[in-house]
Design a protein around this motif. Sequence first.
Motif, mmCIF file in Angstrom:
data_model
loop_
_atom_site.group_PDB
_atom_site.id
_atom_site.type_symbol
_atom_site.label_atom_id
_atom_site.label_comp_id
_atom_site.label_asym_id
_atom_site.label_seq_id
_atom_site.Cartn_x
_atom_site.Cartn_y
_atom_site.Cartn_z
ATOM 1 N N GLU A 102 0.824 -1.203 0.000
ATOM 2 C CA GLU A 102 0.000 0.000 0.000
ATOM 3 C C GLU A 102 0.863 1.260 0.000
ATOM 4 O O GLU A 102 0.561 2.237 -0.698
ATOM 5 C CB GLU A 102 -0.935 0.013 1.214
ATOM 6 C CG GLU A 102 -2.057 -1.018 1.159
ATOM 7 C CD GLU A 102 -1.633 -2.342 1.777
ATOM 8 O OE1 GLU A 102 -0.420 -2.504 2.068
ATOM 9 O OE2 GLU A 102 -2.501 -3.204 1.976
ATOM 10 N N GLN A 103 1.953 1.267 0.769
ATOM 11 C CA GLN A 103 2.851 2.419 0.792
ATOM 12 C C GLN A 103 3.519 2.619 -0.564
ATOM 13 O O GLN A 103 3.643 3.750 -1.046
ATOM 14 C CB GLN A 103 3.913 2.230 1.877
ATOM 15 C CG GLN A 103 3.359 2.274 3.289
ATOM 16 C CD GLN A 103 4.409 1.858 4.315
ATOM 17 O OE1 GLN A 103 5.177 0.924 4.098
ATOM 18 N NE2 GLN A 103 4.443 2.553 5.439
ATOM 19 N N LEU A 104 3.942 1.520 -1.180
ATOM 20 C CA LEU A 104 4.562 1.605 -2.494
ATOM 21 C C LEU A 104 3.575 2.129 -3.523
ATOM 22 O O LEU A 104 3.881 3.043 -4.306
ATOM 23 C CB LEU A 104 5.072 0.221 -2.908
ATOM 24 C CG LEU A 104 5.669 0.094 -4.304
ATOM 25 C CD1 LEU A 104 6.848 1.035 -4.488
ATOM 26 C CD2 LEU A 104 6.082 -1.352 -4.575
ATOM 27 N N GLN A 105 2.362 1.588 -3.523
ATOM 28 C CA GLN A 105 1.364 2.017 -4.495
ATOM 29 C C GLN A 105 0.974 3.472 -4.276
ATOM 30 O O GLN A 105 0.787 4.223 -5.238
ATOM 31 C CB GLN A 105 0.131 1.114 -4.404
ATOM 32 C CG GLN A 105 -0.886 1.360 -5.517
ATOM 33 C CD GLN A 105 -1.922 0.257 -5.600
ATOM 34 O OE1 GLN A 105 -2.049 -0.551 -4.695
ATOM 35 N NE2 GLN A 105 -2.659 0.216 -6.688
ATOM 36 N N SER A 106 0.869 3.894 -3.007
ATOM 37 C CA SER A 106 0.521 5.277 -2.716
ATOM 38 C C SER A 106 1.581 6.243 -3.250
ATOM 39 O O SER A 106 1.255 7.281 -3.852
ATOM 40 C CB SER A 106 0.344 5.473 -1.208
ATOM 41 O OG SER A 106 0.121 6.827 -0.891
ATOM 42 N N ALA A 107 2.856 5.910 -3.046
ATOM 43 C CA ALA A 107 3.930 6.769 -3.535
ATOM 44 C C ALA A 107 3.903 6.874 -5.054
ATOM 45 O O ALA A 107 4.065 7.965 -5.623
ATOM 46 C CB ALA A 107 5.274 6.238 -3.060
ATOM 47 N N LEU A 108 3.666 5.750 -5.726
ATOM 48 C CA LEU A 108 3.629 5.769 -7.187
ATOM 49 C C LEU A 108 2.386 6.479 -7.705
ATOM 50 O O LEU A 108 2.436 7.168 -8.740
ATOM 51 C CB LEU A 108 3.685 4.346 -7.725
ATOM 52 C CG LEU A 108 5.003 3.612 -7.449
ATOM 53 C CD1 LEU A 108 4.926 2.176 -7.944
ATOM 54 C CD2 LEU A 108 6.180 4.333 -8.080
ATOM 55 N N ASP A 109 1.249 6.331 -7.007
ATOM 56 C CA ASP A 109 0.044 7.058 -7.404
ATOM 57 C C ASP A 109 0.259 8.566 -7.323
ATOM 58 O O ASP A 109 -0.195 9.320 -8.190
ATOM 59 C CB ASP A 109 -1.144 6.655 -6.519
ATOM 60 C CG ASP A 109 -1.681 5.272 -6.852
ATOM 61 O OD1 ASP A 109 -1.281 4.716 -7.905
ATOM 62 O OD2 ASP A 109 -2.483 4.738 -6.067
ATOM 63 N N GLN A 110 0.956 9.019 -6.271
ATOM 64 C CA GLN A 110 1.248 10.446 -6.141
ATOM 65 C C GLN A 110 2.122 10.929 -7.286
ATOM 66 O O GLN A 110 1.910 12.014 -7.832
ATOM 67 C CB GLN A 110 1.932 10.711 -4.806
ATOM 68 C CG GLN A 110 1.043 10.509 -3.591
ATOM 69 C CD GLN A 110 1.817 10.606 -2.294
ATOM 70 O OE1 GLN A 110 2.813 11.303 -2.201
ATOM 71 N NE2 GLN A 110 1.370 9.881 -1.278
ATOM 72 N N ILE A 111 3.103 10.131 -7.658
ATOM 73 C CA ILE A 111 3.972 10.504 -8.779
ATOM 74 C C ILE A 111 3.184 10.526 -10.083
ATOM 75 O O ILE A 111 3.313 11.448 -10.898
ATOM 76 C CB ILE A 111 5.150 9.522 -8.879
ATOM 77 C CG1 ILE A 111 6.095 9.711 -7.688
ATOM 78 C CG2 ILE A 111 5.912 9.699 -10.186
ATOM 79 C CD1 ILE A 111 7.181 8.664 -7.578
ATOM 80 N N ALA A 112 2.333 9.510 -10.290
ATOM 81 C CA ALA A 112 1.586 9.406 -11.542
ATOM 82 C C ALA A 112 0.594 10.551 -11.723
ATOM 83 O O ALA A 112 0.297 10.942 -12.859
ATOM 84 C CB ALA A 112 0.848 8.068 -11.593
ATOM 85 N N ARG A 113 0.080 11.093 -10.617
ATOM 86 C CA ARG A 113 -0.909 12.170 -10.724
ATOM 87 C C ARG A 113 -0.282 13.504 -11.104
ATOM 88 O O ARG A 113 -0.985 14.412 -11.558
ATOM 89 C CB ARG A 113 -1.661 12.313 -9.395
ATOM 90 C CG ARG A 113 -2.731 11.246 -9.183
ATOM 91 C CD ARG A 113 -3.688 11.642 -8.077
ATOM 92 N NE ARG A 113 -3.032 11.692 -6.788
ATOM 93 C CZ ARG A 113 -2.978 10.671 -5.920
ATOM 94 N NH1 ARG A 113 -3.523 9.521 -6.256
ATOM 95 N NH2 ARG A 113 -2.383 10.802 -4.764
#
Length: 276
Positions: A258-269
């Motif tokens: 979840e932490q990994l996905q959250s960090a990547l979601d922030q970058i992708a946005r």
Amino acid sequence: MNRTDSAPSPSTDWSRTALGARDGWPPCLRLTVDILLNTPLPMLLMWGREQVMVYNDAYAALIGLASLRPPGASVPSMQPAAWSWNSAAIGRAWDGHSASYLGNNLPVWRDGAVTQLALDLYYTPVRDENDSVAGILCALSPSRAAPAAAAEARPLRLLVVEDNADARYLVCETLRALGHEVHAAASGEEALPELSRQSFDVLFTDVSLPGMSGVDLARRALRQAPELALLFASGYGDELTRHLEFPARSLQKPYDIEQLQSALDQIARLPRAARP
């Protein structure tokens, strides 16, 4: 009447694991591992504050991650969701309280992709001869609650730099299951030519690498690709990265999906030009 006799994990050379030789285990650890390995229920044991992980075949089948090889008995490079989903729940177990949590959506792997599965989780403190909590046993079972739909994230192109082969395999497998395109390197020296040959959205690197450090790699990578987003993994949290002269994100090892996905979601946005 049919009877099956089985010694607990006879093929496991425990002396090669983080737990050490079985003869040196405390009785509570022997009993808990015997129960775990001889039950059809998915079970996961976290032993000690170092978080050594032991699990059975049923747990590996439930989670569906190909890299899970029972019985484990090592400190994971990425925390399992049953351990990381709720720090308060784990804290209560360390304080000596048994508890159950029903209908929690946790990530599992199905057909090469990550999906959410509603699970019931049961935590039991494992006490040593001094009545101190030495570990936590978690039993899992599918819940009748419907799983929440997984959120879609825009795919990213990542270069993963990690010198530990098992950790590198696990994070790359996880990233691909999340829908991202992944290339990998075992060192900064190996990563630099890849950065010259290809365009990436994210450099995801361990801070402590043999030879060139992850921070030095990031500095050189930014000279080649100023719009590259930087994500560090470190056993020291952000202690080594918080005062950098360039923006970056950092994950504390062991981190969870979840932490990994959250960090990547922030970058992708973020628009590419605005990414840290």
